[in-house]
Scaffold this active site. Sequence first.
Site, mmCIF file in Angstrom:
data_model
loop_
_atom_site.group_PDB
_atom_site.id
_atom_site.type_symbol
_atom_site.label_atom_id
_atom_site.label_comp_id
_atom_site.label_asym_id
_atom_site.label_seq_id
_atom_site.Cartn_x
_atom_site.Cartn_y
_atom_site.Cartn_z
ATOM 1 N N ASP A 54 7.294 39.188 -11.663
ATOM 2 C CA ASP A 54 6.227 38.212 -11.863
ATOM 3 C C ASP A 54 5.344 38.687 -13.015
ATOM 4 O O ASP A 54 5.015 39.873 -13.092
ATOM 5 C CB ASP A 54 5.406 38.071 -10.580
ATOM 6 C CG ASP A 54 4.492 36.863 -10.602
ATOM 7 O OD1 ASP A 54 3.595 36.803 -11.478
ATOM 8 O OD2 ASP A 54 4.658 35.986 -9.745
ATOM 9 N N ASN A 73 5.651 29.027 -1.625
ATOM 10 C CA ASN A 73 4.573 28.052 -1.570
ATOM 11 C C ASN A 73 5.176 26.673 -1.809
ATOM 12 O O ASN A 73 6.034 26.513 -2.670
ATOM 13 C CB ASN A 73 3.525 28.354 -2.648
ATOM 14 C CG ASN A 73 2.925 29.733 -2.482
ATOM 15 O OD1 ASN A 73 2.615 30.154 -1.384
ATOM 16 N ND2 ASN A 73 2.782 30.446 -3.575
ATOM 17 N N HIS A 120 11.029 28.902 -5.465
ATOM 18 C CA HIS A 120 10.991 30.338 -5.701
ATOM 19 C C HIS A 120 10.317 31.032 -4.530
ATOM 20 O O HIS A 120 9.468 30.462 -3.856
ATOM 21 C CB HIS A 120 10.294 30.686 -7.023
ATOM 22 C CG HIS A 120 8.874 30.233 -7.132
ATOM 23 N ND1 HIS A 120 8.531 28.913 -7.356
ATOM 24 C CD2 HIS A 120 7.712 30.923 -7.062
ATOM 25 C CE1 HIS A 120 7.216 28.818 -7.435
ATOM 26 N NE2 HIS A 120 6.681 30.019 -7.243
ATOM 27 N N HIS A 123 8.428 34.706 -3.370
ATOM 28 C CA HIS A 123 7.723 35.896 -3.823
ATOM 29 C C HIS A 123 8.079 37.045 -2.882
ATOM 30 O O HIS A 123 7.893 36.926 -1.674
ATOM 31 C CB HIS A 123 6.206 35.689 -3.763
ATOM 32 C CG HIS A 123 5.703 34.592 -4.627
ATOM 33 N ND1 HIS A 123 5.107 34.824 -5.845
ATOM 34 C CD2 HIS A 123 5.701 33.238 -4.451
ATOM 35 C CE1 HIS A 123 4.744 33.667 -6.380
ATOM 36 N NE2 HIS A 123 5.110 32.692 -5.556
#
Length: 114
Positions: A30, A87, A100, A102
């Site tokens: 990230d 999210n 995606h 995390h």
Amino acid sequence: MQDCLFCKIANGEIPSKILYQDAEVVAFADINPQAPHHVLLIPRRHLASMKEVTEQDGALLAHLFVVANKLAQDFGLSERGFRFVTNVGPDAGQSVFHLHFHLLGGRPFGWPPG
């Protein structure tokens, strides 16, 4: 998708620190890390979010989880713990509309998040 940032990363059109890739999944660092280890895992195939996932995506999702677990082990996060989250939508903080996850670790996390 032509304008999707994560599709461009997966296709090698935008440079990124790739940590893992295969025919179905790409994992990269990230650019705005929220923990000592902050990896984004994406399917190469464009899905805007978890809302588009169907039963036919089961093998892909299982593979994403296996890759995340391998990366967590590689980073030494398995013993103390890590967070693996996606999210869905703007109210949840999704800012790139490509599914995606995390993978975060290397520090304690509080609950509830956010």
